[in-house]
Structures are given as C-alpha cells and as structure tokens.
Design an enzyme around this catalytic site. Structure first.
Site, PDB file in Angstrom:
ATOM      1  CB  SER A  95      -0.918  -0.107   1.416  1.00  0.00           C
ATOM      2  OG  SER A  95      -1.967   0.918   0.975  1.00  0.00           O
ATOM      3  CG  ASP A 231      -2.712   3.909  -1.891  1.00  0.00           C
ATOM      4  OD1 ASP A 231      -3.534   3.678  -2.850  1.00  0.00           O
ATOM      5  OD2 ASP A 231      -2.856   3.189  -0.969  1.00  0.00           O
ATOM      6  CG  ASP A 233      -3.095  -0.803  -2.573  1.00  0.00           C
ATOM      7  OD1 ASP A 233      -2.816   0.316  -2.141  1.00  0.00           O
ATOM      8  OD2 ASP A 233      -3.675  -1.724  -2.296  1.00  0.00           O
ATOM      9  CG  ASP A 235      -6.431   0.609  -1.020  1.00  0.00           C
ATOM     10  OD1 ASP A 235      -5.500   1.291  -1.000  1.00  0.00           O
ATOM     11  OD2 ASP A 235      -6.606  -0.364  -0.212  1.00  0.00           O
TER      12      ASP A 235
END
Length: 465
Positions: A95, A231, A233, A235
């Site tokens: 993340s 960010d 990834d 999400d």
C-alpha cells in the site's frame, strides 16, 4: 516486527516475507476461505512485488486451484475482476508504506476478508501443506483494467468531465495509466505529471510539505481544474482542487455518498464529523479504523435492512459501495473494497454539473476541517505505553492535553480520541502494522486544525522520539 495483519492486509519487511512465509499464508487462506475454484493475483509497482506474486501463484497451483495472473493492477480493479467471476483474489502490495516493506491483501468472492476470516487464516498456519496430484491451471486476466474504467464511464457518462483539465500525479501508483485513461474517457484533458520508476510511498492521509508544494505549483503552472493521484496500490485517492489544496479523503467520501443518494454511512471514528450535521444521511455508524471494520458494519447494516443504501469510507479516501446506486448515466454495482476512482469521479462530476469549481463545492459543506500526520520509526511498545498511560492516568491525560482546554469526552474505540468543550478534537493512535504513530485533529477552520496537528505532533515527538 514480524509480518502481521493490520488495519487492511498482511504487511512486513520484505526480508521477512520468505518463500515459506508467503506460501504458508497463501495456503492457509485457501484452506480457510471460499475461493470459487480460482484466485486472481495482482501486484503493485514496488520492486519486490512481481517475485512475491509468483510465489503466491505457485502456492495456488500447488493446491490444485486455478491461478489467474492479472499483473500490475489497482487493488479495486483486481477485486472487481475476481468478484465478477465469483472468485477469490490476492493482491501483493504494501500500500502506502516504504518499498522495504510489502504484504498481501486477501479477497473472497464477496469482497475483502473480514477480521473473522483473518482469525481463521491464522488458525491454519504452520501446516505441512500437501501438493495436489496435479497443478492447478494458470491463465492471464482479460481486460480487467478496461472493465474497471468502464464501470465509471457507464455510470457518469462520457461527457461527465468535459472541458476540465485534470493533472495526474503519476509517481509509482499502479493506477497511473488507468487514471489518465479514465479521465479522458470521461471527457477531461489529462495532464501526466512526475512519473517515476522509483517506488514512492504516497500516504494520502499524510502528504509531506514538499509534495504539497509541488501539487500546488503544478495546479498553477498547468491551469488545472483539479489534480488527482492515489497511493501505491490505488485503493486510496488523492484529489487536489484547482487552488492547490488537498481535499481530505473523508470530505471526498461525504460528497460521494451524497451524490450516490446513500442514507447510511459506515466510517471510522477518525472521520470528519461534518456528516452528523448533514441532512442527507439518516444514520452514521462509527467503527474502529480499518476497512475490515467498515465492511463488517456495512454487512451488519445490510443484514438488518437489505435494501438500505449503505456506503462506507475512510479518512484516507477509500470508498466502499454497498448498494446498487444510480449515477447520471447508469447504475453502478456494489463493490465491498476500498476504491479510488469513485471518490475521484463523483465529486469532480458533481462540481462540473453544478457549474462550480471543486473548491467552491467543498466550501459549501459544513465547516469542519481535519488534519492528520504521523511520526515514523516509533517502536510499537512505546506507542502502546503512551496510549495506556493517557487512557488510565487522569492526571497524565489532563497534563498532556492542558493547552486545549476542558475535555468534554474521551472515546477509546480505537486509540484515544479527545473532544474538547471548544468542539475541537485530537485523536492519537498507533499504527496497526507499521512502527508509526498517527495524530488526527479536527477544528472549525483548516488553519486551526493544522495548528493543533503541529502542536500535538511536537508533544508526541518529545514523548516518543
């Protein structure tokens, strides 16, 4: 500290994510949770992710289950592809945390795993996993990115952002190409900015001052209506208005919920309290921090009232849709995982439809402002000791917060959240899966929220540094 489940997913140092460790968790997940006969595997752009993904794929196939290699893909796009096929998914990502760390996010066919699922996975670790009589099949994902983009063009229409100039802060986001494609498909002019092949850990809740300066500079230089990013990834969204100010994720969430006609909001205790004063919503459910807790609250609300118009969101901006909603051009199906594109597109489309700037739209909301940041490299045991002291020692608590006036209430749902008689809020919380200590502040003006943040970060640095 060793890799473990945190607020969302399993994370740890790359050096601790050994082949045996990754295999054990992957097989435990397959043993504990439904998978529909296949698992979709995706990854972010940090250097270690492709190699870890191949270990995950090998573990899936060794269990006799089909592995679908999706490649570098945003987490919500991976979840959408897997859920649409009634399959499970594993996302390799750390993340927003630095590249020396990585992790796994697990999805069952209904969506992101719950804390109960995590417990079941943990209970199955450490087995001598058998190899199936024959390897599961391996195939590649098909058109998952395109389907993800189509989800929004079909809902909002190809002219939803017509005439708008949208900057894309690309950095090392796995969604950097998709963001540009989506903006163009919605009618905007997309201006790509600052792509890098070096992984940058962008935290949408704690954007550093240098990046903030660059964002504002780019908005002015390119005459942008807004600038967007995510960010690592993808999400969690980041949205900057045309004046160069970052729109907090929980403000994006409130606007998106209103635009979709939601009536029930599930959101962490740390989210902006403006929603309690907005007439648009019937019920606000506050949870611990982390998407599994938000999802659990959403599922409980839907179990009580299956037709309820339920959404969830977090202060980091990740938005979860729990009902079949209607957009300007079509319906949008539920997606029970944090999404970045919906809370980017919905506020931008709402501003354009109203003939307003994004900053004008945000200014029309109730005047509650948040600011958040973190201290890094704080040993977890020291963080826990401070929270314990402030929670149990009345004198220590009064001394720490003395500059903010009389305390009206204290909430220990997650960390320590103190509301003062002035209406201001300071929330202290150690990270669940990194050596970090977070501070969230809320006040009736942005300047005051940031002043509070600076003051309490200074106090925390003195106590913990």
């Amino acid at each position: 500290m060793p890799p473990k489940f945190g607020t969302s997913g399993l994370r740890g140092l790359v050096t601790d994510l050994t082949d045996d460790f990754i295999t054990d968790y992957s097989r435990a997940f397959l043993d504990a949770c439904p998978h529909g006969g296949a698992v979709h595997v995706g990854w972010d752009l940090r250097p270690s992710s492709p190699g870890i993904a191949e270990i995950v794929i090998a573990a899936i196939r060794a269990a006799g289950i089909t592995a679908i290699r999706e490649g570098a893909l945003p987490t919500p796009a991976l979840a959408l592809a897997a859920m649409g096929a009634d399959h499970a998914a594993i996302m390799v990502t750390g993340s927003h945390i630095p590249a020396d760390r990585n992790g796994l996010k697990f999805y069952v066919p209904r969506g992101e795993i719950t804390k109960a699922d995590e417990t079941e996975i943990l209970s199955r670790l450490g087995q001598n996993w058998p190899h199936a009589s024959s390897n599961g099949a391996l195939c590649n994902g098909q058109d998952s990115a395109a389907r993800y983009i189509a989800r929004y063009t079909e809902t909002f229409g190809s002219k939803a952002l017509e005439g708008m100039r949208i900057g894309i802060y690309e950095h090392s986001s796995v969604a950097r190409d998709i963001l540009g494609e989506a903006m163009r498909a919605l009618g905007a002019t997309a201006i790509p900015l600052a792509r890098t092949e070096t992984f940058i850990p962008v935290d949408t809740e704690a954007v550093d001052p240098g990046t903030r300066e660059n964002l504002a500079k780019w908005c002015a230089e390119h005459d942008l209506d807004a600038l967007i990013s995510t960010d690592g990834d993808a999400d969690r969204p980041m949205v900057v208005d045309g004046k160069g100010a970052i729109v907090p994720g929980d403000v994006l969430g409130a606007v998106t919920a209103r635009e979709l006609g939601a009536k029930v909001i599930c959101t962490p205790i740390s989210a902006n309290t403006m929603i309690e004063t907005m007439a648009d919503f019937d019920r606000i459910i506050r949870t611990r921090i982390g998407s599994p807790f938000v999802i659990a609250a959403m599922e409980q609300a839907l179990a009580e009232a299956p037709q309820a118009r339920v959404v969830g969101y977090e202060p980091n901006g990740g938005f979860l849709l729990g009902f079949l909603a209607k957009g300007p051009s079509g319906e949008i199906a539920p997606l029970l995982t944090r999404d970045c594109l919906l809370p980017i597109v919905a506020p931008l489309a709402a501003a354009r439809r109203a003939g307003q700037s994004l900053s004008g739209l945000i200014a029309s909301l109730p005047a509650r402002f948040t600011a958040a940041d973190r201290l890094s490299d704080i040993p977890p045991e020291r963080s826990r000791a401070l929270i314990e002291s402030l929670s149990t020692d009345t004198a220590a608590c009064a001394e720490f917060f003395d500059a903010s006036g009389a305390i009206e209430s204290i909430d220990r749902t997650d960390g320590l959240r103190v509301r003062f008689e002035t209406g201001e809020i300071v929330h202290l919380r150690p990270s669940g899966n990194a050596p970090e200590f977070r501070c969230y502040c809320e006040a009736s003006s942005s300047d005051r929220a940031h002043t509070l943040l600076a003051e309490y970060l200074g106090k925390l640095q003195f106590r913990l540094g």
